[in-house]
Design a protein around this motif. Sequence first.
Motif, mmCIF file in Angstrom:
data_model
loop_
_atom_site.group_PDB
_atom_site.id
_atom_site.type_symbol
_atom_site.label_atom_id
_atom_site.label_comp_id
_atom_site.label_asym_id
_atom_site.label_seq_id
_atom_site.Cartn_x
_atom_site.Cartn_y
_atom_site.Cartn_z
ATOM 1 N N ASN A 107 0.861 -1.191 0.000
ATOM 2 C CA ASN A 107 0.000 0.000 0.000
ATOM 3 C C ASN A 107 0.893 1.235 0.000
ATOM 4 O O ASN A 107 1.522 1.543 1.010
ATOM 5 C CB ASN A 107 -0.898 -0.025 1.253
ATOM 6 C CG ASN A 107 -1.721 1.240 1.365
ATOM 7 O OD1 ASN A 107 -1.859 1.992 0.400
ATOM 8 N ND2 ASN A 107 -2.277 1.478 2.541
ATOM 9 N N LYS B 220 -0.022 4.300 -0.342
ATOM 10 C CA LYS B 220 -0.699 5.474 0.226
ATOM 11 C C LYS B 220 -0.520 6.671 -0.712
ATOM 12 O O LYS B 220 -0.522 6.508 -1.923
ATOM 13 C CB LYS B 220 -0.184 5.747 1.640
ATOM 14 C CG LYS B 220 -0.177 4.487 2.498
ATOM 15 C CD LYS B 220 0.049 4.772 3.961
ATOM 16 C CE LYS B 220 0.255 3.455 4.697
ATOM 17 N NZ LYS B 220 -0.111 3.502 6.092
ATOM 18 N N HIS C 3 -9.744 0.628 4.315
ATOM 19 C CA HIS C 3 -8.493 0.838 5.056
ATOM 20 C C HIS C 3 -8.762 1.804 6.212
ATOM 21 O O HIS C 3 -9.551 2.728 6.086
ATOM 22 C CB HIS C 3 -7.424 1.415 4.112
ATOM 23 C CG HIS C 3 -6.059 1.433 4.726
ATOM 24 N ND1 HIS C 3 -5.674 2.415 5.610
ATOM 25 C CD2 HIS C 3 -5.010 0.588 4.611
ATOM 26 C CE1 HIS C 3 -4.424 2.167 5.998
ATOM 27 N NE2 HIS C 3 -4.000 1.067 5.404
ATOM 28 N N GLU D 273 -5.797 -5.272 10.440
ATOM 29 C CA GLU D 273 -4.835 -4.199 10.663
ATOM 30 C C GLU D 273 -5.199 -3.448 11.938
ATOM 31 O O GLU D 273 -6.068 -2.561 11.905
ATOM 32 C CB GLU D 273 -4.857 -3.227 9.480
ATOM 33 C CG GLU D 273 -4.466 -3.858 8.163
ATOM 34 C CD GLU D 273 -3.868 -2.812 7.231
ATOM 35 O OE1 GLU D 273 -2.710 -2.978 6.858
ATOM 36 O OE2 GLU D 273 -4.555 -1.832 6.916
ATOM 37 N N ILE E 137 -0.577 0.731 12.590
ATOM 38 C CA ILE E 137 -0.375 1.173 11.204
ATOM 39 C C ILE E 137 0.456 2.442 11.166
ATOM 40 O O ILE E 137 0.059 3.477 11.719
ATOM 41 C CB ILE E 137 -1.735 1.405 10.508
ATOM 42 C CG1 ILE E 137 -2.527 0.094 10.472
ATOM 43 C CG2 ILE E 137 -1.530 1.948 9.097
ATOM 44 C CD1 ILE E 137 -3.903 0.233 9.870
ATOM 45 N N GLY E 138 1.611 2.338 10.546
ATOM 46 C CA GLY E 138 2.481 3.503 10.362
ATOM 47 C C GLY E 138 3.062 4.033 11.656
ATOM 48 O O GLY E 138 3.595 5.144 11.696
ATOM 49 N N GLY F 161 0.406 -3.763 9.701
ATOM 50 C CA GLY F 161 0.755 -2.910 10.826
ATOM 51 C C GLY F 161 2.237 -2.980 11.079
ATOM 52 O O GLY F 161 2.718 -3.851 11.801
ATOM 53 N N SER F 162 2.964 -2.061 10.392
ATOM 54 C CA SER F 162 4.416 -1.935 10.586
ATOM 55 C C SER F 162 5.173 -3.238 10.340
ATOM 56 O O SER F 162 6.128 -3.566 11.048
ATOM 57 C CB SER F 162 4.724 -1.392 11.985
ATOM 58 O OG SER F 162 4.134 -0.112 12.161
ATOM 59 N N LEU G 298 -0.288 -6.969 4.512
ATOM 60 C CA LEU G 298 -0.551 -5.699 3.828
ATOM 61 C C LEU G 298 0.497 -4.742 4.377
ATOM 62 O O LEU G 298 0.525 -4.444 5.573
ATOM 63 C CB LEU G 298 -1.985 -5.235 4.130
ATOM 64 C CG LEU G 298 -2.460 -3.895 3.572
ATOM 65 C CD1 LEU G 298 -2.176 -3.754 2.096
ATOM 66 C CD2 LEU G 298 -3.964 -3.744 3.819
ATOM 67 N N GLY H 206 2.640 -1.195 4.356
ATOM 68 C CA GLY H 206 2.651 0.220 3.986
ATOM 69 C C GLY H 206 4.076 0.712 3.800
ATOM 70 O O GLY H 206 4.705 0.498 2.761
ATOM 71 N N GLY H 207 4.618 1.355 4.835
ATOM 72 C CA GLY H 207 5.919 2.018 4.747
ATOM 73 C C GLY H 207 7.022 1.164 4.127
ATOM 74 O O GLY H 207 7.752 1.629 3.237
HETATM 75 C C1 PEP Z 1 -0.961 -0.045 5.725
HETATM 76 O O1 PEP Z 1 -0.823 0.939 5.025
HETATM 77 O O2 PEP Z 1 -1.954 -0.770 5.563
HETATM 78 C C2 PEP Z 1 0.042 -0.350 6.736
HETATM 79 C C3 PEP Z 1 -0.081 -1.445 7.447
HETATM 80 O O3 PEP Z 1 1.065 0.548 6.871
HETATM 81 P P1 PEP Z 1 2.449 0.309 7.669
HETATM 82 O O4 PEP Z 1 3.003 -0.999 7.166
HETATM 83 O O5 PEP Z 1 3.305 1.468 7.329
HETATM 84 O O6 PEP Z 1 2.110 0.223 9.118
#
Ligand code: PEP
Length: 255
Positions: free
Chosen positions: A11, A13, A97, A169, A174-175, A214-215, A234, A236-237
């Motif tokens: 993701n 973003k 999300h 999540e 998350i983030g 989640g991270s 899933l 993100g960063g």
């Molecule tokens: C996300 O965007 O769904 C996510 C889990 O982000 P991150 O991995 O940065 O926590």
Amino acid sequence: MTRRTPFLAANWKLHLGPAESARLASDIRVRTADLRDVTIAIFPTALSITAVVDALRGSSIGVGPQEIEAAPIGAWTGANSATLCRAAGCEFALVGHSERRQHYGETSQRCNQRLFAAFAAGLVPIYCVGETLGERRAGRVEQVVGDQLSAGLDRLESDQIASLTLAYEPVWAIGTGETATPEQAQQVHAFIRSWLAARIGPTLAGQVRIQYGGSVKPSNAAEILSQPDVDGALVGGASLDAANFAAIAMQAISP
Ligand code: PEP
């Protein structure tokens, strides 16, 4: 026990325009080219979808929008629809999300309409659920996630539910750099699967892929992905770096 192919989703973003997105997608393509038995999909900004579809043409990596409107077409200024995303070459769609729930007032009831729209257009949805820190501290995780599942999956056919992907999540992870422990993740994933078993029966429930988000990063992926009811992530960063994302994908196939 059903063997579920791990599913890794990136993701991005609100990061990366078309040229940068195409470069990162190509890099991920090269770094994951030898991986078998894993599903990979990238969710760029809507502006970069066609660039990423072009960069991944001929590969097995799928593409999808980060949210879709329920309507297929019409007077919905600023929206993306499942129908038009499909026409642009997408195969997947994120729905619900937590950043959409938090910043745009997304509700599970609206997610339900979006899930119907995704299926009608031929997109495979990833429906996101998860609790806030306050809800976890109040001991309400199963109630919150159960409510998100009940409203979000309302009236869907059993075979539709069996074919979608769920992403657990926890909002607080998350983030934030905070990650659920493998035990916390497994506990909620097992709850989700038992909820599914009650709704669509244990055989179909055993087919549903449930991602953790989640991270997730290379250093914590193996432990989380080795949990029996965790079927991928899933991300993100960490997905904004091709080497990191590929390293996570590698751990998904041999956790
Ligand atoms: C996300 O965007 O769904 C996510 C889990 O982000 P991150 O991995 O940065 O926590």
